[in-house]
Enzyme design. Structure first.
Site, PDB file in Angstrom:
ATOM      1  N   ARG A  94       0.733  -0.926  -0.212  1.00  0.00           N
ATOM      2  CA  ARG A  94       0.288  -0.108   0.392  1.00  0.00           C
ATOM      3  C   ARG A  94       0.989   1.362   0.220  1.00  0.00           C
ATOM      4  O   ARG A  94       0.288   1.835  -0.578  1.00  0.00           O
ATOM      5  CB  ARG A  94      -1.136  -0.032   1.343  1.00  0.00           C
ATOM      6  N   ASP A 154      -7.956  -5.260   9.696  1.00  0.00           N
ATOM      7  CA  ASP A 154      -7.193  -6.573  10.156  1.00  0.00           C
ATOM      8  C   ASP A 154      -7.556  -7.247  11.162  1.00  0.00           C
ATOM      9  O   ASP A 154      -7.621  -8.336  11.321  1.00  0.00           O
ATOM     10  CB  ASP A 154      -5.036  -5.734  10.458  1.00  0.00           C
ATOM     11  N   ARG A 157     -10.165  -9.442  10.183  1.00  0.00           N
ATOM     12  CA  ARG A 157      -9.539 -10.571   9.450  1.00  0.00           C
ATOM     13  C   ARG A 157      -9.673 -11.738  10.641  1.00  0.00           C
ATOM     14  O   ARG A 157      -9.485 -12.999  10.358  1.00  0.00           O
ATOM     15  CB  ARG A 157      -8.577 -10.351   8.625  1.00  0.00           C
ATOM     16  N   HIS A 181      -1.071  -0.795   8.981  1.00  0.00           N
ATOM     17  CA  HIS A 181      -2.116  -1.590   8.104  1.00  0.00           C
ATOM     18  C   HIS A 181      -1.321  -1.174   6.510  1.00  0.00           C
ATOM     19  O   HIS A 181      -1.443  -1.317   5.864  1.00  0.00           O
ATOM     20  CB  HIS A 181      -3.463   0.228   7.939  1.00  0.00           C
TER      21      HIS A 181
END
Length: 320
Positions: A94, A154, A157, A181
Site C-alpha cells: 500500500r 485487519d 480478519r 495497516h
C-alpha cells in the site's frame, strides 16, 4: 455548527466509495447521504442506483444524491475514499500509493476545510496511516475528529481466522491487530482470547482442533487483502463494513473500543506518527487512546511499525 441530523458525505465514487455508500445505507441510521467525485456522472450514477433501494420495505427513506464540497458544511461525518488503489499487477504494498494519494488527500482536505472543521472525518484512502497523519498534522482541524480506519479491518480478519480455526463464532474472539495497516502490522497476542479464555490456554480447551501458529495467523492477516485483490481485482466489502462500524459507533455515541489510526502523542513512547492502537469512539470522534498492556516484544513491534511509517513520512516531507 448546525448539522443536518445523521448526514454523511462520501468523497470518492470508486469501488470502495460505492461499497461504503451501500454499507452505510444498510445501517438504517442515516437521513441523508451525499457522494462527491471528480467524475460527476459517476457520482450521480452511484447515488441514483443506491436511492432506488430506499423504496423497499423496512428501508428508511434516506435522501441519496450526488453533491459537492459545499455539502460538507452541515455534514456530521465525511468519509474519504478517493485516490488510486492497488492493482493486481502493482507492487503489492500500500505504501507505493503514498506520493499520489497524499496529493489527493491534500486537495480533498483543503476543500473540506473551506466549509467545516466540525464534522468527523473517516480516512480510508491508502496508505491509510500516511493519509491520516497528513490530514491530522497539516490542517487546522481537530485531531480527534480525523480517524483512519487503520487496523480495524485487519482485526476483523484476525478474529475470523482464529474463530474458523477453533470452530467458534468470530464475534467471541477478542484481541487486536495493531500498528501499520500493512506489512508491519501484528496481533497483540497477550490480549487475544475466546470468551475470556487466554490464547495460551485455547489449545488445552479446544483439544480436537488445529494448534494455531501465531506467525501463520499474522501472515494470513497481512496477506488477506492482497489475496482478495489478486482474486477479484479490488477490495471493498471488508473496508466498507469497517467504515459502517465506525459510523454506527459515532451516530449512537457507543463509546466502543476499536483499533483505529491516529497520531500518537507519547503512547508507548511513540510520537509524530499515525498508526493503530485501541481507541474509544464516540460522537466526538476519538474520545481517548488506550495504552493497553503489551508484552515487551509487542512494544518493540509497535515501534518497528512506527519507524517504518516515519521513514515514509520523512520522504514525503509531510511534517509541518
Amino acid at each position: 455548527m448546525n448539522f443536518v441530523k445523521n448526514k454523511l458525505v462520501v468523497v470518492g465514487a470508486g469501488m470502495v466509495g460505492s461499497a461504503v455508500l451501500n454499507s452505510v445505507l444498510s445501517l438504517n441510521l442515516l437521513s441523508e447521504v451525499v457522494i462527491i467525485d471528480i467524475n460527476d456522472n459517476k457520482a450521480k450514477g452511484e447515488a441514483l442506483d443506491a436511492s432506488h433501494t430506499t423504496s423497499f420495505a423496512y428501508s428508511p427513506n434516506v435522501k441519496v444524491r450526488a453533491g459537492n464540497y459545499e455539502d460538507c458544511a452541515d455534514a456530521q461525518i465525511i468519509v474519504i475514499t478517493a485516490g488510486p488503489s492497488l492493482k493486481p499487477d502493482d507492487k503489492l504494498d500500500r505504501l507505493v500509493l503514498a506520493d499520489t494519494n497524499v496529493k489527493v488527500t491534500d486537495s480533498i482536505m483543503k476543500n473540506i476545510c473551506k466549509y467545516t472543521k466540525d464534522a468527523i472525518i473517516i480516512v480510508v484512502t491508502n496508505p491509510v496511516d500516511i493519509a491520516t497523519y497528513y490530514c491530522q498534522n497539516n490542517f487546522d482541524y481537530p485531531k480527534n475528529k480525523i480517524i483512519g480506519t487503520g487496523t480495524l479491518l485487519d482485526t476483523a480478519r484476525m478474529r475470523k481466522i482464529i474463530g474458523k480455526k477453533y470452530n467458534v463464532d468470530s464475534k467471541n474472539v477478542h484481541g487486536y491487530v495493531l500498528g501499520e495497516h500493512g506489512g508491519s502490522s501484528f496481533t497483540s497476542w497477550s490480549d487475544v482470547n475466546i470468551a475470556g479464555i487466554p490464547f495460551n490456554q485455547l489449545n488445552d480447551i479446544f483439544k480436537d482442533h488445529y494448534k494455531v501458529d501465531k506467525d501463520e495467523v499474522d501472515k494470513e492477516v497481512r496477506d488477506s487483502g492482497i489475496e482478495v485483490l489478486k482474486l477479484q481485482g479490488y477490495t471493498s466489502a471488508g473496508i466498507a463494513m469497517s467504515v459502517s462500524r465506525l459510523v454506527k459507533a459515532m451516530l449512537l455515541n457507543e463509546q466502543s473500543i476499536l483499533p483505529v489510526s491516529s497520531t500518537l502523542e507519547g503512547e508507548y513512547g511513540i510520537n509524530d506518527v499515525a498508526l493503530s492502537i485501541p481507541c474509544i469512539i464516540t460522537s466526538n470522534g476519538i474520545e481517548k487512546k488506550l495504552e493497553i498492556p503489551l508484552s515487551k516484544d509487542e512494544v518493540e513491534k509497535l515501534n518497528k511499525s512506527a519507524d517504518n511509517l516515519k521513514s515514509i513520512i520523512k520522504g514525503l516531507n509531510t511534517n509541518k
